[in-house]
Design an enzyme around this catalytic site. Sequence first.
Site, PDB file in Angstrom:
ATOM      1  N   ARG A 161      -3.159   5.896  -8.080  1.00 49.37           N
ATOM      2  CA  ARG A 161      -2.690   6.733  -7.733  1.00 49.37           C
ATOM      3  C   ARG A 161      -1.029   6.758  -7.965  1.00 49.37           C
ATOM      4  O   ARG A 161      -1.124   7.994  -7.579  1.00 49.37           O
ATOM      5  CB  ARG A 161      -2.706   6.568  -6.247  1.00 49.37           C
ATOM      6  CG  ARG A 161      -3.857   7.369  -5.437  1.00 49.37           C
ATOM      7  CD  ARG A 161      -4.155   6.828  -4.056  1.00 49.37           C
ATOM      8  NE  ARG A 161      -3.441   5.728  -4.253  1.00 49.37           N
ATOM      9  CZ  ARG A 161      -3.713   5.205  -1.736  1.00 49.37           C
ATOM     10  NH1 ARG A 161      -4.645   5.851  -1.512  1.00 49.37           N
ATOM     11  NH2 ARG A 161      -3.509   4.149  -2.143  1.00 49.37           N
TER      12      ARG A 161
ATOM     13  N   GLU B  30      -2.494  12.898   9.676  1.00 48.69           N
ATOM     14  CA  GLU B  30      -2.955  12.443   9.294  1.00 48.69           C
ATOM     15  C   GLU B  30      -4.421  12.309   9.143  1.00 48.69           C
ATOM     16  O   GLU B  30      -5.111  11.236   9.528  1.00 48.69           O
ATOM     17  CB  GLU B  30      -2.259  11.436   8.047  1.00 48.69           C
ATOM     18  CG  GLU B  30      -2.271  11.370   7.357  1.00 48.69           C
ATOM     19  CD  GLU B  30      -3.394  10.497   5.963  1.00 48.69           C
ATOM     20  OE1 GLU B  30      -4.563  10.566   6.101  1.00 48.69           O
ATOM     21  OE2 GLU B  30      -3.691   9.509   7.435  1.00 48.69           O
TER      22      GLU B  30
ATOM     23  N   ASP C  78       0.777  -1.315   0.007  1.00 51.16           N
ATOM     24  CA  ASP C  78       0.104   0.103  -0.220  1.00 51.16           C
ATOM     25  C   ASP C  78       1.284   1.374  -0.183  1.00 51.16           C
ATOM     26  O   ASP C  78       0.473   2.210   0.979  1.00 51.16           O
ATOM     27  CB  ASP C  78      -0.748  -0.277   1.181  1.00 51.16           C
ATOM     28  CG  ASP C  78      -1.608   1.525   1.087  1.00 51.16           C
ATOM     29  OD1 ASP C  78      -2.315   1.518   0.290  1.00 51.16           O
ATOM     30  OD2 ASP C  78      -2.384   1.448   1.795  1.00 51.16           O
TER      31      ASP C  78
ATOM     32  N   GLN D  73      -4.141  -5.823   5.224  1.00 50.94           N
ATOM     33  CA  GLN D  73      -3.678  -4.589   6.556  1.00 50.94           C
ATOM     34  C   GLN D  73      -4.494  -4.060   7.989  1.00 50.94           C
ATOM     35  O   GLN D  73      -5.668  -4.754   7.552  1.00 50.94           O
ATOM     36  CB  GLN D  73      -4.091  -2.950   6.136  1.00 50.94           C
ATOM     37  CG  GLN D  73      -2.335  -2.790   5.444  1.00 50.94           C
ATOM     38  CD  GLN D  73      -2.827  -1.161   4.341  1.00 50.94           C
ATOM     39  OE1 GLN D  73      -3.758  -1.172   3.627  1.00 50.94           O
ATOM     40  NE2 GLN D  73      -2.255  -0.534   4.425  1.00 50.94           N
TER      41      GLN D  73
ATOM     42  N   ASP E 163      -0.200   7.985  10.594  1.00 56.24           N
ATOM     43  CA  ASP E 163      -0.940   8.172   9.150  1.00 56.24           C
ATOM     44  C   ASP E 163      -2.255   6.968  10.059  1.00 56.24           C
ATOM     45  O   ASP E 163      -2.537   6.873  10.600  1.00 56.24           O
ATOM     46  CB  ASP E 163      -0.890   6.842   8.448  1.00 56.24           C
ATOM     47  CG  ASP E 163      -1.168   7.043   7.653  1.00 56.24           C
ATOM     48  OD1 ASP E 163      -1.301   8.073   6.089  1.00 56.24           O
ATOM     49  OD2 ASP E 163      -1.342   5.657   7.983  1.00 56.24           O
TER      50      ASP E 163
ATOM     51  N   HIS F 100       1.320  12.387  -2.451  1.00 59.57           N
ATOM     52  CA  HIS F 100       1.171  11.113  -2.877  1.00 59.57           C
ATOM     53  C   HIS F 100      -0.497  10.589  -3.144  1.00 59.57           C
ATOM     54  O   HIS F 100      -0.693   9.336  -3.764  1.00 59.57           O
ATOM     55  CB  HIS F 100       1.671  10.095  -1.865  1.00 59.57           C
ATOM     56  CG  HIS F 100       0.671   9.983  -0.182  1.00 59.57           C
ATOM     57  ND1 HIS F 100       0.109  10.960   0.405  1.00 59.57           N
ATOM     58  CD2 HIS F 100       0.082   8.901   0.225  1.00 59.57           C
ATOM     59  CE1 HIS F 100      -0.142  10.409   1.784  1.00 59.57           C
ATOM     60  NE2 HIS F 100      -0.288   9.092   0.973  1.00 59.57           N
ATOM     61  N   ASP F 101      -1.417  11.289  -2.977  1.00 64.67           N
ATOM     62  CA  ASP F 101      -2.945  10.752  -2.122  1.00 64.67           C
ATOM     63  C   ASP F 101      -3.809  10.720  -2.882  1.00 64.67           C
ATOM     64  O   ASP F 101      -3.518  12.232  -4.517  1.00 64.67           O
ATOM     65  CB  ASP F 101      -3.506  10.840  -1.298  1.00 64.67           C
ATOM     66  CG  ASP F 101      -3.759   9.647  -0.601  1.00 64.67           C
ATOM     67  OD1 ASP F 101      -4.778   8.562  -1.235  1.00 64.67           O
ATOM     68  OD2 ASP F 101      -4.622   9.574   0.749  1.00 64.67           O
TER      69      ASP F 101
ATOM     70  N   ARG G  28       4.755  11.978  10.752  1.00 63.06           N
ATOM     71  CA  ARG G  28       3.527  12.219  10.576  1.00 63.06           C
ATOM     72  C   ARG G  28       2.691  10.845  10.884  1.00 63.06           C
ATOM     73  O   ARG G  28       2.909   9.503  10.437  1.00 63.06           O
ATOM     74  CB  ARG G  28       3.526  11.632   8.988  1.00 63.06           C
ATOM     75  CG  ARG G  28       2.253  12.028   8.129  1.00 63.06           C
ATOM     76  CD  ARG G  28       2.726  12.105   6.783  1.00 63.06           C
ATOM     77  NE  ARG G  28       0.957  11.886   6.244  1.00 63.06           N
ATOM     78  CZ  ARG G  28       0.693  10.870   5.522  1.00 63.06           C
ATOM     79  NH1 ARG G  28       0.942   9.581   5.930  1.00 63.06           N
ATOM     80  NH2 ARG G  28      -0.408  11.203   4.901  1.00 63.06           N
TER      81      ARG G  28
END
Length: 657
Positions: free
Chosen positions: A520, A326, A141, A252, A284, A395-396, A282
Amino acid sequence: MYEQVSHALLNDILDDLSHQVVCADLRHFYTRLGANFYAIHSLFSRLYGQRPDFKAQLTQLTERLARAYIARPEVLRVIDMEREENYNWFMSQEWVGMAFYLDGFAGDLKNLLQRLPYLQELGINMIHIMPILRCPDNASDGGYAVSDFRNLDPRVGNVEDIRLLSEAMRARGMLLTLDVVVNHTSNEHEWAQKAQAGNKTYQNFYYTFPNRDIPDMFEETLLEVFPETAPGNFTWNPKMSQWVMTVFNHYQWDLNYSNPSVFIEMLDIILFWANQGADILRLDAVAFLWKKIGTRSQNEREAHLILQLMKDCCQVVAPGTLFIAEAIVAPSEIVKYFGEDAIIAKECEIAYNATFMALLWDAVATKNAKLLNRGIKNLPTKLDRATWLNYIRCHDDIGLGFDDADIRACDYNPYAHRHFLIDWFTGNFKDSPARGRTFGFNHKTGDARIAGALASLAGLETALEANDEIAIKITIDLILMLHGMILSFGGIPLIWYGDEVGTLNDNSFLSDENKAGDMRWIHRPHLDWQRLAQRHESGSVEQRLFYGLKRMIMVRKNTPAFADFNNRELIDLINPHLFVFLRSHPTALSSSVLVVANFDATPQYLDLEEISANARGIFRYGQIQDLISGESPALFNQRIVIPPYHFYWLSNQFNNH
């Protein structure tokens, strides 16, 4: 009375600790622990106080804090003390960030050391390296399915390389940001492997169920994060004969924070990376940290308590380290991740301003700022000691989660408007030059999100293919204007790697079977450094973008009004194509800057008389100057002309002398 109980417990814990932890100097640790222990005890009690092992778990937590403090390098302890004294240090206008995937930007950590001069040439002094911890090759991912929280992907380097990088960056006055994925692990993580082998202790690190009774109750209210590729929120594991909660992807596994051992282990990992030299961590997927039947299991009160507890613990060991939340959620929810306090960020000091990002893209497609103005007006006021990360691309994907009431207030139909935006940015709308792709299409609702590189979404790819110099210039102006907004809005601007030279969509991911299903990757490029060298060729697209952005960054750093002290005032105008706001310095109103952007394809004018009340007469007299060009814009009868896709940072030179 409760505080006395708390400190009596602390004394007991420290007595136990003194036999286990020996260190020459724990003075600062004891001082900070004493200052924060009442909050730590209170939060730990709120979350875990009903458990019979409460004291043992709290003792374990305190021991981990002591060991992390002992392991903290002296150079970082000195920085901690400096930042404690200058506690608003990160609010300065001097910080400008860039985020990148390491393999796409530099290959590995050793090569990144060689790329630091390039970043400094542009003016970047904060970098966010996208997650580089060990992950399974075929189910990563993008780095967010971590199989080992304390070791790096061997292809990029090792922990010692991170320490060397942080030392080199400190010498250059640069900040290092790293990720800690706090919501889940890979199913190949040691904890998950032990759980699958039948270890009950580690099965309790996750949400596991023998049948569908509880999962089905959860599914009634849970949303699907990736409806195309990962429908549902639970995965059957035949090794355990259990259903496992897997909100993001089947590989995940969501961590169970109702278990204090999970909290202690994840906090220890956070402190580990703080001790390797990360200035900013960061965190997540923080919105998902607490699961509750009958809810969406997002933004739960306990998730905020967990973050507060993480922050209080970090204040004891590494108070110079900041947290980024995030959490891509509604504006009314995102500000809560700073912490619900009058001034101080009790959870995360920094959060992504996803609302501003999406609103900017709406203005690009509609060529007006109606929804942008409306959305920013409704953006809740943040805490004084907290700041935004402002970005155009990351990145998203780009989500279109605008408030329906705001859309209607702009005379749009919410459903039709979102579909217009999807059509515009995928190039399916007549005359649209955009080259984006849809991502996360939901067949049940028809909703989708948008993937694509900034330059391709803005029309540069189309203009270059047509060799249309006028279209190329328009797109360059648009790209620079968008950067001008994030550089001046208030907060830390975060540039996505490659955008500084107009990097286009990268379709090479389609040949990698592990990436081809995730659109992405189209905007997660491998940079062509030969193309980047064209930034020095006069008149090239790369040169016009790079040096335009470099000039803007330099001006930002020298403009005190751009520091973030909740000193932004949105200005209402009759003209719907303009986005205008005032940035004023708290102690020097004469240093104010008027930011003006024209999202239309035709010139527009700004009537200075119309803004004089908002701008407190600052621009009534004197010579108005654009800080970037150093020139005065076209002005006639108190009306400033703003060319298409252009912006100004205006100051009054009369007041500055």
